[in-house]
Scaffold this motif. Structure first.
Motif, short mmCIF file in Angstrom:
data_model
loop_
_atom_site.label_atom_id
_atom_site.label_comp_id
_atom_site.label_asym_id
_atom_site.label_seq_id
_atom_site.Cartn_x
_atom_site.Cartn_y
_atom_site.Cartn_z
N ALA A 191 0.83 -1.20 0.00
CA ALA A 191 0.00 0.00 0.00
C ALA A 191 0.87 1.25 0.00
CB ALA A 191 -0.93 0.00 1.22
N GLY A 192 1.96 1.21 0.77
CA GLY A 192 2.88 2.35 0.78
C GLY A 192 3.55 2.57 -0.56
N ALA A 193 3.92 1.47 -1.23
CA ALA A 193 4.54 1.58 -2.55
C ALA A 193 3.58 2.19 -3.55
CB ALA A 193 5.00 0.20 -3.02
N ALA A 194 2.30 1.79 -3.49
CA ALA A 194 1.30 2.35 -4.38
C ALA A 194 1.14 3.85 -4.15
CB ALA A 194 -0.04 1.64 -4.18
N SER A 195 1.20 4.26 -2.89
CA SER A 195 1.11 5.68 -2.56
C SER A 195 2.33 6.45 -3.08
CB SER A 195 1.00 5.85 -1.04
OG SER A 195 1.11 7.20 -0.66
N ALA A 196 3.53 5.86 -2.90
CA ALA A 196 4.76 6.54 -3.32
C ALA A 196 4.80 6.75 -4.83
CB ALA A 196 5.97 5.73 -2.86
N VAL A 197 4.46 5.70 -5.61
CA VAL A 197 4.51 5.85 -7.07
C VAL A 197 3.41 6.78 -7.56
CG1 VAL A 197 5.65 3.64 -7.45
CG2 VAL A 197 3.14 3.76 -7.50
N SER A 198 2.32 6.88 -6.80
CA SER A 198 1.26 7.83 -7.17
C SER A 198 1.76 9.27 -7.04
CB SER A 198 0.02 7.62 -6.29
OG SER A 198 -0.57 6.36 -6.55
N ALA A 199 2.63 9.51 -6.04
CA ALA A 199 3.24 10.83 -5.91
C ALA A 199 4.15 11.13 -7.10
CB ALA A 199 4.03 10.92 -4.60
N VAL A 200 4.85 10.09 -7.60
CA VAL A 200 5.69 10.25 -8.79
C VAL A 200 4.82 10.61 -9.99
CG1 VAL A 200 7.28 9.09 -10.37
CG2 VAL A 200 7.42 8.64 -7.92
N ALA A 201 3.71 9.89 -10.17
CA ALA A 201 2.81 10.16 -11.29
C ALA A 201 2.23 11.56 -11.20
CB ALA A 201 1.69 9.12 -11.31
N ALA A 215 -0.72 2.42 -9.72
CA ALA A 215 -0.85 2.08 -8.30
C ALA A 215 -1.19 0.60 -8.13
CB ALA A 215 -1.91 2.96 -7.64
N ALA A 216 -2.12 0.10 -8.97
CA ALA A 216 -2.51 -1.30 -8.87
C ALA A 216 -1.35 -2.23 -9.24
CB ALA A 216 -3.71 -1.57 -9.79
N ALA A 217 -0.64 -1.89 -10.32
CA ALA A 217 0.48 -2.73 -10.76
C ALA A 217 1.56 -2.80 -9.69
CB ALA A 217 1.06 -2.19 -12.07
N VAL A 218 1.87 -1.67 -9.07
CA VAL A 218 2.93 -1.64 -8.06
C VAL A 218 2.49 -2.36 -6.79
CG1 VAL A 218 4.22 -0.11 -6.51
CG2 VAL A 218 4.11 0.38 -8.95
N PHE A 219 1.24 -2.18 -6.40
CA PHE A 219 0.73 -2.91 -5.23
C PHE A 219 0.90 -4.41 -5.43
CE2 PHE A 219 -2.42 -5.22 -2.85
CZ PHE A 219 -2.41 -4.63 -1.60
N LEU A 220 0.50 -4.90 -6.59
CA LEU A 220 0.59 -6.34 -6.88
C LEU A 220 2.04 -6.79 -6.98
CD1 LEU A 220 -2.27 -6.43 -9.53
CD2 LEU A 220 -2.32 -7.56 -7.28
N LEU A 221 2.88 -5.97 -7.62
CA LEU A 221 4.29 -6.32 -7.77
C LEU A 221 4.98 -6.44 -6.42
CD1 LEU A 221 6.93 -6.60 -9.46
CD2 LEU A 221 7.08 -4.09 -9.40
N ALA A 239 4.76 2.22 7.03
CA ALA A 239 3.64 3.13 6.80
C ALA A 239 4.09 4.51 6.34
CB ALA A 239 2.80 3.25 8.07
N GLU A 240 5.38 4.81 6.49
CA GLU A 240 5.91 6.09 6.00
C GLU A 240 5.53 6.33 4.54
OE1 GLU A 240 10.15 7.68 4.22
OE2 GLU A 240 10.12 5.90 5.52
N PHE A 241 5.65 5.28 3.72
CA PHE A 241 5.44 5.46 2.29
C PHE A 241 3.97 5.69 1.96
CE2 PHE A 241 9.35 3.05 2.82
CZ PHE A 241 10.23 3.86 2.11
N ALA A 242 3.08 5.21 2.83
CA ALA A 242 1.66 5.47 2.63
C ALA A 242 1.34 6.95 2.80
CB ALA A 242 0.83 4.64 3.61
N LEU A 243 2.23 7.70 3.45
CA LEU A 243 2.01 9.13 3.67
C LEU A 243 2.44 9.98 2.48
CD1 LEU A 243 3.29 9.45 7.36
CD2 LEU A 243 0.93 9.24 6.57
N TRP A 244 3.19 9.42 1.55
CA TRP A 244 3.73 10.23 0.46
C TRP A 244 2.62 10.90 -0.35
CZ3 TRP A 244 8.72 8.50 -2.50
CH2 TRP A 244 9.75 8.30 -1.57
#
Length: 332
Positions: A53-63, A75-81, A310-315
């Motif tokens: 979930a944090g990774a999905a949040s972080a890449v969403s900030a990149v997008a 976000a979905a692809a990264v969550f699954l990956l 959970a840090e990454f979920a805050l991005w």
């Protein structure tokens, strides 16, 4: 068993001098809320969902920085990956330790090893499919590198492929290498995110790679605290084992400050949007987690990894807050 301590005691925020009507009710209810929030994060961690979930949040900030919008497909692809990679890593530890040494996650996965193996393969296949449909071949190359890196890191395939030339079965067996290796490939995950959405701002790639490298270097080293005894038993020489807990904590505070300085420097020279300063709020949270971990270890316990993951979920929330604030102030 270590005493459960919430990361933040929200009740203290509402403490005021003297007797105030309703103060006790408010403080007690905020204390319950803080415990409920901490417990919720711990439950997600047991299912392996916090980091995906944090990774999905972080890449969403990149997008958001690269295109001005959030990509749900990314976000979905990264969550699954990331969830698939999590399963690869933890399933490799199933049956390696006795019940006393094994983590709760490994024990839980071991009880349904076949199910989770199939689930991990399905998650990886879904991530590849989403990337193939919604993005480019370049993004696909970055995506495939991530699970390969995890396999070489956490399974004996490194030793098999090198035929024992380097004396190590897994890359994480190399003394002090684990944290830097992991941080590097998490940095590449942000490059994957930029390629996925077709970003056209070249300065974003070095910023997010470096920022993520520093952030995940801190994350990986902090997570090693909970595995001190198991890593010592398994012969994995992590930085906390090599440096000791006090020096490692000081190092993590320096890395947190370096990541913040990296953010401020890129904003100051105009290479990334001003609203990305919202990410500075994350560093206050990380600092609080580090102080909490220090208190836990001073009391003879070991901190879990859910809070730092959970840090990454805050991005994304912090990026959105920064975007709204700069727009409100006319700084965008």
């Amino acid at each position: 068993m270590n005493k459960f301590v919430p990361i933040f005691d929200l009740s203290s925020v509402f403490s005021v001098p003297g007797r105030v009507s309703g103060e006790y009710w408010l403080r007690s209810n905020m204390a319950r809320l803080s415990r409920l929030m901490s417990y919720g994060v711990e439950c997600m961690a047991r299912l392996g969902l916090v980091l995906p979930a944090g990774a999905a949040s972080a890449v969403s900030a990149v997008a958001l920085a690269g295109t001005g919008r959030i990509s749900t497909a990314l976000a979905a692809a990264v969550f699954l990956l990331v969830y698939a990679s999590y399963l690869i890593d933890h399933l490799a530890d199933v049956d390696r330790f006795d019940d006393e040494q094994a983590s709760k996650r490994s024990l839980a996965l071991g009880r349904r090893k076949r199910f989770f193996s199939v689930l991990g393969a399905a998650a990886l296949a879904a991530a590849v499919t989403i990337t193939g449909i919604a993005s480019s071949p370049a993004a696909m190359l970055f995506l495939v590198s991530f699970p390969i890196a995890v396999i070489l890191y956490g399974t004996p395939w490194f030793g098999i492929l090198t035929r024992g030339l380097f004396r190590y079965r897994r890359l994480k067996d190399i003394p002090g290498f684990k944290a830097f290796y992991t941080a590097f490939f998490w940095g590449l995950l942000m490059v994957y995110a930029d390629r996925f959405v077709g970003g056209n701002q070249p300065s974003l790639v070095p910023f997010f790679f470096g920022y993520t490298f520093l952030s995940f270097l801190l994350n990986t080293v902090y997570c090693d605290f909970k595995d001190l005894e198991r890593d010592r038993f398994d012969g994995v020489a992590t930085l906390p084992l090599m440096l000791g807990i006090p020096k490692t904590l000081r190092l993590l505070h320096i890395v947190n400050a370096a990541a913040l300085a990296w953010l401020i420097a890129f904003v100051a020279v105009g290479w990334i949007p001003v609203w990305t300063t919202g990410l500075a709020l994350v560093h206050g949270y990380v600092s609080a987690v580090l102080r909490h971990g220090a208190r836990v270890m001073a009391g003879g316990g070991l901190p879990g990894d859910a809070a730092i993951d959970a840090e990454f979920a805050l991005w994304l929330p912090c990026a959105l807050l920064g975007s709204w604030m700069t727009a409100f102030l006319g700084l965008a």
